[in-house]
Design a protein around this motif. Structure first.
Motif, mmCIF file in Angstrom:
data_model
loop_
_atom_site.group_PDB
_atom_site.id
_atom_site.type_symbol
_atom_site.label_atom_id
_atom_site.label_comp_id
_atom_site.label_asym_id
_atom_site.label_seq_id
_atom_site.Cartn_x
_atom_site.Cartn_y
_atom_site.Cartn_z
ATOM 1 N N LEU A 118 0.831 -1.197 0.000
ATOM 2 C CA LEU A 118 0.000 0.000 0.000
ATOM 3 C C LEU A 118 0.869 1.252 0.000
ATOM 4 O O LEU A 118 2.061 1.198 0.313
ATOM 5 N N THR A 119 0.259 2.381 -0.313
ATOM 6 C CA THR A 119 0.890 3.669 -0.041
ATOM 7 C C THR A 119 0.537 4.083 1.387
ATOM 8 O O THR A 119 -0.446 3.583 1.960
ATOM 9 N N PRO A 120 1.299 4.999 1.985
ATOM 10 C CA PRO A 120 0.916 5.485 3.323
ATOM 11 C C PRO A 120 -0.503 6.055 3.351
ATOM 12 O O PRO A 120 -1.240 5.843 4.316
ATOM 13 N N LEU A 121 -0.895 6.770 2.296
ATOM 14 C CA LEU A 121 -2.243 7.340 2.262
ATOM 15 C C LEU A 121 -3.294 6.247 2.227
ATOM 16 O O LEU A 121 -4.304 6.324 2.931
ATOM 17 N N ARG A 122 -3.078 5.218 1.417
ATOM 18 C CA ARG A 122 -4.057 4.131 1.331
ATOM 19 C C ARG A 122 -4.174 3.414 2.673
ATOM 20 O O ARG A 122 -5.279 3.041 3.090
ATOM 21 N N TYR A 123 -3.044 3.213 3.363
ATOM 22 C CA TYR A 123 -3.073 2.585 4.691
ATOM 23 C C TYR A 123 -3.894 3.432 5.657
ATOM 24 O O TYR A 123 -4.727 2.911 6.410
ATOM 25 N N GLN A 124 -3.678 4.754 5.634
ATOM 26 C CA GLN A 124 -4.447 5.639 6.504
ATOM 27 C C GLN A 124 -5.931 5.569 6.164
ATOM 28 O O GLN A 124 -6.787 5.548 7.060
ATOM 29 N N GLN A 125 -6.254 5.509 4.889
ATOM 30 C CA GLN A 125 -7.658 5.419 4.493
ATOM 31 C C GLN A 125 -8.304 4.135 4.995
ATOM 32 O O GLN A 125 -9.466 4.142 5.429
ATOM 33 N N LEU A 126 -7.562 3.025 4.952
ATOM 34 C CA LEU A 126 -8.100 1.767 5.462
ATOM 35 C C LEU A 126 -8.437 1.881 6.946
ATOM 36 O O LEU A 126 -9.477 1.397 7.392
ATOM 37 N N LEU A 127 -7.547 2.513 7.715
ATOM 38 C CA LEU A 127 -7.821 2.685 9.138
ATOM 39 C C LEU A 127 -9.053 3.562 9.354
ATOM 40 O O LEU A 127 -9.879 3.290 10.233
ATOM 41 N N ARG A 128 -9.174 4.614 8.573
ATOM 42 C CA ARG A 128 -10.332 5.495 8.705
ATOM 43 C C ARG A 128 -11.632 4.757 8.392
ATOM 44 O O ARG A 128 -12.619 4.876 9.121
ATOM 45 N N VAL A 129 -11.618 4.010 7.295
ATOM 46 C CA VAL A 129 -12.834 3.290 6.904
ATOM 47 C C VAL A 129 -13.192 2.241 7.944
ATOM 48 O O VAL A 129 -14.369 2.069 8.300
ATOM 49 N N GLU A 130 -12.185 1.540 8.464
ATOM 50 C CA GLU A 130 -12.449 0.517 9.470
ATOM 51 C C GLU A 130 -13.076 1.126 10.723
ATOM 52 O O GLU A 130 -14.036 0.591 11.281
ATOM 53 N N ARG A 131 -12.538 2.269 11.165
ATOM 54 C CA ARG A 131 -13.096 2.943 12.340
ATOM 55 C C ARG A 131 -14.504 3.475 12.041
ATOM 56 O O ARG A 131 -15.406 3.381 12.874
ATOM 57 N N ALA A 132 -14.696 4.003 10.832
ATOM 58 C CA ALA A 132 -16.016 4.512 10.461
ATOM 59 C C ALA A 132 -17.050 3.389 10.443
ATOM 60 O O ALA A 132 -18.190 3.579 10.886
ATOM 61 N N GLU A 133 -16.656 2.221 9.932
ATOM 62 C CA GLU A 133 -17.574 1.085 9.920
ATOM 63 C C GLU A 133 -18.007 0.729 11.343
ATOM 64 O O GLU A 133 -19.180 0.405 11.589
ATOM 65 N N HIS A 134 -17.056 0.781 12.278
ATOM 66 C CA HIS A 134 -17.404 0.490 13.676
ATOM 67 C C HIS A 134 -18.410 1.515 14.202
ATOM 68 O O HIS A 134 -19.394 1.143 14.855
ATOM 69 N N LEU A 135 -18.182 2.788 13.911
ATOM 70 C CA LEU A 135 -19.089 3.836 14.392
ATOM 71 C C LEU A 135 -20.477 3.677 13.772
ATOM 72 O O LEU A 135 -21.497 3.811 14.458
ATOM 73 N N ILE A 136 -20.512 3.380 12.484
ATOM 74 C CA ILE A 136 -21.801 3.208 11.807
ATOM 75 C C ILE A 136 -22.549 2.010 12.375
ATOM 76 O O ILE A 136 -23.769 2.053 12.565
ATOM 77 N N SER A 137 -21.818 0.931 12.681
ATOM 78 C CA SER A 137 -22.465 -0.260 13.236
ATOM 79 C C SER A 137 -23.045 0.002 14.622
ATOM 80 O O SER A 137 -23.892 -0.744 15.094
ATOM 81 N N HIS A 138 -22.565 1.067 15.278
ATOM 82 C CA HIS A 138 -23.080 1.415 16.602
ATOM 83 C C HIS A 138 -24.038 2.607 16.550
ATOM 84 O O HIS A 138 -24.267 3.270 17.557
ATOM 85 N N GLY A 139 -24.571 2.892 15.348
ATOM 86 C CA GLY A 139 -25.640 3.877 15.240
ATOM 87 C C GLY A 139 -25.264 5.225 14.689
ATOM 88 O O GLY A 139 -26.130 6.091 14.516
ATOM 89 N N SER A 140 -24.003 5.477 14.412
ATOM 90 C CA SER A 140 -23.594 6.764 13.864
ATOM 91 C C SER A 140 -24.051 6.897 12.418
ATOM 92 O O SER A 140 -24.143 5.915 11.680
ATOM 93 N N THR A 141 -24.339 8.116 11.990
ATOM 94 C CA THR A 141 -24.637 8.349 10.578
ATOM 95 C C THR A 141 -23.335 8.325 9.777
ATOM 96 O O THR A 141 -22.246 8.505 10.336
ATOM 97 N N ILE A 142 -23.454 8.107 8.483
ATOM 98 C CA ILE A 142 -22.265 8.110 7.629
ATOM 99 C C ILE A 142 -21.580 9.472 7.685
ATOM 100 O O ILE A 142 -20.345 9.571 7.742
ATOM 101 N N GLU A 143 -22.363 10.535 7.687
ATOM 102 C CA GLU A 143 -21.797 11.886 7.717
ATOM 103 C C GLU A 143 -21.014 12.122 9.010
ATOM 104 O O GLU A 143 -19.895 12.649 8.990
#
Length: 301
Positions: free
Chosen positions: A255-280
């Motif tokens: 990966l590139t460093p940016l792509r790695y950072q994006q994966l971490l962001r998406v993974e954390r966002a998925e956790h938040l969404i699964s616990h009721g957070s909106t996508i925004e």
């Protein structure tokens, strides 16, 4: 203070217990409020590896923030060992009903099945007993050949060392991937062994390399993944040029460093969404300016 209560069953596998216990103990060493407790239906617990253990027979008062984990035990079939009294199974049901997390390692999934917690849920266990688990609990959906499965605060893992992956996932969900990465690195646990990509954390999938320079950059990204991190600053952290960092990062992780950072962001966002957070809301929390980029990355995944 979060209590992590391990329910010990005779002939349990030591690593099923010691691996997750080490994760939470190390997390506590790094300032996260975890306290481990050990309960059983008898004080003296024989283990599959011959080391005797001693546990309390009384349960502590639990809150929804506490975790209950059932390590697995040695048994060729799920029906021979791991028998628990109705009162103990009721403890598992009550904790989950109150909003708590109940987890298992290896054959420990059978205890959750006996408590009725697998009914209508996805789950997994060690590959040797997956078919038997599916037969015993036909209302459950057994997911084969993955490290762990999370379904409505019921978390099951494949067996033995995958209990470490399960515990790191729980730490990451509560404190972020940076905290879990710090624990993993302290335990020298970076390699992903097997499992579905969507059910293992990025910080484990992309740490199976020996480049100290790349690990230092990953440590920084893990801790500050929601911030804008310039490539020049990352290169300075690793002590190499931007071009060299990009090349070494790609060789080590794919990966590139940016792509790695994006994966971490998406993974954390998925956790938040699964616990009721909106996508925004999730997008803003993990560092995206708006939800459009998060939607594109989720669709790509």
């Amino acid at each position: 203070m979060t209590r992590v209560v391990f329910l010990l069953v005779p002939h349990l596998h030591l690593l099923d217990l010691a691996g997750p216990a080490q994760v939470f103990s190390t997390a506590a060493d790094f300032g996260h409020a975890y306290e481990t407790r050990y309960v059983a239906e008898q004080e003296d617990i024989p283990t599959a590896q011959g080391v005797p253990l001693r546990a309390a027979t009384g349960w502590p008062d639990l809150t929804p923030d506490d975790l209950v984990i059932v390590p697995g035990w040695r048994s060729r079939t799920l029906t021979r060992n791991g028998l628990l009294r109705d009162a103990t199974l009721q403890r598992l049901r009550d904790h989950h009903a109150a909003g708590g997390v109940v987890a298992s390692v290896c054959a420990g999934a059978d205890a959750l099945g006996r408590a009725g917690l697998l009914d209508g849920r996805r789950c997994t266990t060690h590959h040797d007993v997956q078919d038997e688990l599916a037969r015993r609990y036909p209302r459950a959906t057994v997911v084969r050949d993955v490290l762990y499965v999370v379904d409505d605060r019921v978390v099951t893992s494949a067996g033995i060392a995958s209990g470490i992956d399960l515990a790191l996932h729980l730490v990451a969900g509560r404190h972020g991937p940076g905290a879990a990465a710090r624990v993993a690195r302290n335990m020298v646990v970076y390699a992903r062994r097997n499992g579905d990509d969507q059910q293992t954390s990025a910080m484990l999938r992309h740490r199976a390399h020996l480049s100290d320079a790349v690990h230092r950059v990953q440590d920084l990204i893990d801790a500050r993944f929601s911030e804008h991190l310039a490539l020049a600053d990352l290169a300075a952290t690793s002590g190499v040029s931007e071009r060299t960092l990009t090349r070494r990062f790609g060789e080590a992780t794919g990966l590139t460093p940016l792509r790695y950072q994006q994966l971490l962001r998406v993974e954390r966002a998925e956790h938040l969404i699964s616990h009721g957070s909106t996508i925004e809301s999730a997008a803003r929390t993990v560092g995206f300016e708006d939800a459009r980029m998060l939607r594109r990355l989720r669709a790509r995944a």
